[in-house]
Design an enzyme around this catalytic site. Sequence first.
Site, short mmCIF file in Angstrom:
data_model
loop_
_atom_site.label_atom_id
_atom_site.label_comp_id
_atom_site.label_asym_id
_atom_site.label_seq_id
_atom_site.Cartn_x
_atom_site.Cartn_y
_atom_site.Cartn_z
N CYS A 148 0.81 -1.30 0.05
CA CYS A 148 0.06 -0.07 -0.05
C CYS A 148 1.01 1.41 0.04
O CYS A 148 1.37 1.80 1.01
CB CYS A 148 -0.71 0.00 1.46
SG CYS A 148 -1.97 1.62 1.47
N CYS A 151 -0.38 4.24 2.28
CA CYS A 151 -0.23 3.88 3.72
C CYS A 151 1.06 4.28 3.91
O CYS A 151 1.60 4.86 4.97
CB CYS A 151 -0.37 2.70 3.91
SG CYS A 151 -1.93 2.07 3.36
N ASP A 152 2.04 3.89 3.09
CA ASP A 152 3.56 3.65 3.68
C ASP A 152 4.63 4.49 2.86
O ASP A 152 5.67 4.49 3.22
CB ASP A 152 3.97 2.08 3.48
CG ASP A 152 3.41 1.24 4.30
OD1 ASP A 152 2.83 1.79 5.48
OD2 ASP A 152 3.17 0.06 4.14
#
Length: 321
Positions: A148, A151-152
Site C-alpha cells: 500500500c 499507507c507507507d
Amino acid sequence: MPGMNEGPVSSSYTESRHVKLLVLGSGPAGLAAALYAARAELAPVVLTGTELGGQAALTFSIENYPGFPQGVGGAELGDLFQKQAERFGAQVEFDTAYSVDFSARPFKVVADSGKILTDALIIATGASPFHLNIPGEIEQTGKGVSYCATCDGWFFKDKKVIVVGGGDSALEEGLFLTRYASSVTIFHRRDSLRAGAVLQKRALEHPKLKFVWNTVLTEIIGNEKVEAVKTKNVQTGEESLFPTDGVFIFIGHTPNTSMFEGQVEMENGYIKVDDHMNTNVPGVYAAGEAADSHFRQVITSAGMGAAAAIEATHFLERQAG
Ligand code: NAP
C-alpha cells in the site's frame, strides 16, 4: 425483531440479534448496497471487516469515478459513501464476520461482536493483494515490503524504492511514490504493460520512474530493514542484486471468500452470481471483487452492490408476502 419466514434456529443462536439485511464488507460494493437497502427502509447492518472502505480507501486518488472531475481520494470517497448510507439509516459497525451458516433462514453469522441472524445477506468482502511468495517477503513486511503506497509511501522520503507489477495498480502507486522517493523502479515480468493507456503514457514519461523489463524478484534481502532484492531476467536467466530501501508489490488480488466455502457456489475462489447478483442460495447475494474477477472498478463494484440491495429488497418483500 422481524422474524419473517424463520427456518430452524439452533438453540445456541436464540440469544442472537436479528436483522433484516446484513452486509459483509465496507468497500464500494458494501456501502452502495447499504445505501440502497437503507433507502428501502431495511435498516441494513454493515460489518466493515478489518479494512474500513476496502481496497479503494487505500488508493491515493480515484480519477475514474464519475462526479469528481478533479479525482477524489479513496478514503474520502469511502467516507462519503458511508455518510450517505448512514443518513438513510444504515448502521455501519467496525466488526468482522468469521463464519456463516446459510443452511437455513434466517442465516447465521458469527462475528467478533457475537452472533447475528439475518433474513438476507450481501457478501461484499472484496479482495486482498497477492504475495510474491519469495524468501524474505514475509520477514520484511513492515520493514520495507509494502502492499500500500498510500499507507507507507511517506516513510520512503528521499529513499530508493522498487515496485513490482505491470498493471494499473503498479503504475498508479508507482506514480504516487514519486512524490516521496528519490527514485522509483518498476520491475515487470514481461516487456509490455497491462495497465490502461493513460496511466502507461504518464508513467513512461515520468522522469523519476524507471522500468526494468522481463525481470522477476527471487529474494528480498535485509535484516532490520530491506537492503536489496535479488532479481532474475526471465529471458536471459541473468541474476542481479538491486539495492533498494523499499519494495512495493502490486501483482493482483485474491477474493476474500474462504469463509463462504461450502456455503455458496464459487468458481476459482470467486462467489458465483447471476446477472441479478443472486448466489445459488436464495436470499444471499454477492457484489464487488468477491464476485467479480473481471471489471474490479470502484464504479462496477458500487453498481453490483446497488443491484444486490435491490434484489434483496424484492426478496424480503416476497418473503413478507
Ligand atoms: P492486474 O491488472 O491483475 O495486474 C497485475 C500485474 O502484476 C500484471 O502486470 C502481472 O503481470 C503482474 N504479476 C502477477 N503475478 C506476478 C508475479 N507473481 N510476479 C510478478 N508479476 C506478477 O492487477 P492490478 O493492477 O492490481 O489491477 C486489478 C484490477 O483493478 C484491474 O482490473 C485494474 O484495471 C483495476 N484497477 C484500476 C485502477 C484505475 O482504473 N485507476 C487502479 C488500480 C486497479 P502480467 O501483465 O504479465 O500478467
